[in-house]
Design an enzyme around this catalytic site. Structure first.
Site, PDB file in Angstrom:
ATOM      1  N   CYS A   1      -3.948   1.982  -6.812  1.00 36.16           N
ATOM      2  CA  CYS A   1      -3.610   1.611  -5.443  1.00 36.16           C
ATOM      3  C   CYS A   1      -3.208   2.998  -4.661  1.00 36.16           C
ATOM      4  O   CYS A   1      -3.689   3.120  -3.757  1.00 36.16           O
ATOM      5  CB  CYS A   1      -3.097   0.384  -5.427  1.00 36.16           C
TER       6      CYS A   1
ATOM      7  N   HIS B   1       1.693  -0.889   0.828  1.00 35.73           N
ATOM      8  CA  HIS B   1       2.511   0.479  -0.303  1.00 35.73           C
ATOM      9  C   HIS B   1       2.920   1.553   1.010  1.00 35.73           C
ATOM     10  O   HIS B   1       1.624   1.263   2.062  1.00 35.73           O
ATOM     11  CB  HIS B   1       1.755   1.332  -1.013  1.00 35.73           C
TER      12      HIS B   1
END
Ligand code: A2P
Length: 345
Positions: free
Chosen positions: A134, A247
């Site tokens: 990711c 994130h």
């Protein structure tokens, strides 16, 4: 033989954080599936998950249940992928694997469609296609347009990673700790073994002999593989923050040839999958809460790094939904590209 235009689809790890996001994205994008089989561990067998107005029963993952599928998304960890992805391929399916199990394997394309979607256009039908880590996906959606202009020689990345990357149980525990705090109770730490709320800590992956943790190592090795550039240097520090699902990454770039700030901003404004959020006057820049639930990677704080020779260094800050572009959405985009380019007549 390619993939049918209306494939029979399976999801291994359907009950997990990424699995549930896959269901949501397949439904909301109207992915043209003929059937959908939901698989998880024996613990979840018999439970039901909603999909497009229906409730579909979850089954235990077995070799038998991987038969009769054209496309299988795996998101149940590397161990499950190692055990069952080759079984699904032998049974005739194309696998899009969200785990780290096959990312470095010969013959397995490691793909971010906006970055190296051309890797899917080869002559051979792939068995397994790997979804990158990711943090790598989010960084490369933001940085590749600039890399194409001026060649990135070095990338220094500091991540601020949401707990969703550690799975649904971590997300639930962060929420539980917020309730514990409000009630004045001791924190529940059964899953993570630590205080997540009001805390920041080094990424929960193993630290190797070099002192880098696995997440930091993946940022280097996967960037080199996706860019097909064994020379690029990536120096990463990966930590978790008490954020639920998006994130953030601070990224400092060194270019091989000069790139000025205005050109970089213009390139990013035109880049696929990127939304520039860079309002200096109002001090509004990418934030995880704004990236959550969105498809685009938000990019801002675009500025010259005056610590580097003139024209050679730029800094930026990116936020991306770890469960969507960092995992499920990227996997579905790979599947959509396979459908578009490999349809059976
Ligand atoms: P289950 O819910 O039955 O445990 P997350 O990343 O959010 O932690 O989710 C992990 C996913 O992987 C869940 O769907 C989980 O199913 C699934 N899973 C875990 N272990 C296995 C296993 N041995 N076989 C198949 N699926 C598994």
């Amino acid at each position: 033989m390619g993939m049918p235009s209306s494939p029979r689809v399976g999801i291994v790890g359907a009950t997990g954080a990424v699995g549930r996001e896959l269901l949501d994205i397949l439904a909301s994008r109207g992915f043209p599936l003929r059937s959908l089989r939901l698989l998880a561990s024996a613990r979840s067998a018999g439970s039901k998950l909603p999909f497009g107005g229906d409730a579909i029963a979850v089954e235990e993952t077995t070799a038998r249940r991987l038969e009769g599928l054209d496309l299988v998304f795996f998101s149940a960890g590397a161990g499950v992928s190692r055990q069952f992805a080759p079984v699904a391929v032998r049974a005739g399916a194309i696998v899009i694997d969200n785990s780290s199990a096959f990312r470095m394997a010969d013959g397995v394309p490691l793909v971010v469609p906006e970055v190296n979607g051309d890797r899917l256009e080869g002559a051979d039908r792939p068995g397994i296609i790997a979804n990158p880590n990711c943090s790598t996906i989010i960084a490369l959606v933001a940085v590749t347009p600039l890399h194409r202009c001026a060649g990135v020689e070095r990338m220094v990345v500091s991540t601020y990673q949401a707990v969703s990357g550690a799975g649904a149980a971590y997300m639930a525990e962060l929420q539980q700790q917020a309730r514990d705090f409000a009630a004045g109770r001791p924190y529940t730490t059964a899953v993570s073994g630590r205080q997540l709320l009001f805390n920041v800590f080094s990424h929960n992956s193993a630290v190797g002999a070099t002192g880098a943790n696995e997440e930091e190592t993946k940022l280097l090795s996967e960037t080199r593989r996706i860019w097909d550039d064994g020379a690029v240097q990536v120096s990463a520090t990966c930590v978790r923050v008490p954020v639920l699902r998006a994130h953030a990454e601070s990224i400092t770039l060194t270019f091989r040839t000069p790139l000025d700030e205005e050109t970089a901003r213009h390139v990013l404004e035109e880049a696929p999958g990127v939304r520039v959020v860079d309002d200096r006057a109002r001090n509004r820049f990418p934030e995880p809460i704004d990236a959550s639930g969105r498809d685009e990677v938000l990019v801002g704080r675009i500025r010259v790094d005056h610590g580097q020779p003139p024209g050679r260094g730029l800094m930026l800050f990116a936020c991306g939904d770890q469960l969507r572009k960092g995992a499920a959405l990227n996997a579905v985009q790979i599947a959509e590209q396979l459908l578009a380019s490999r349809v059976i007549a």
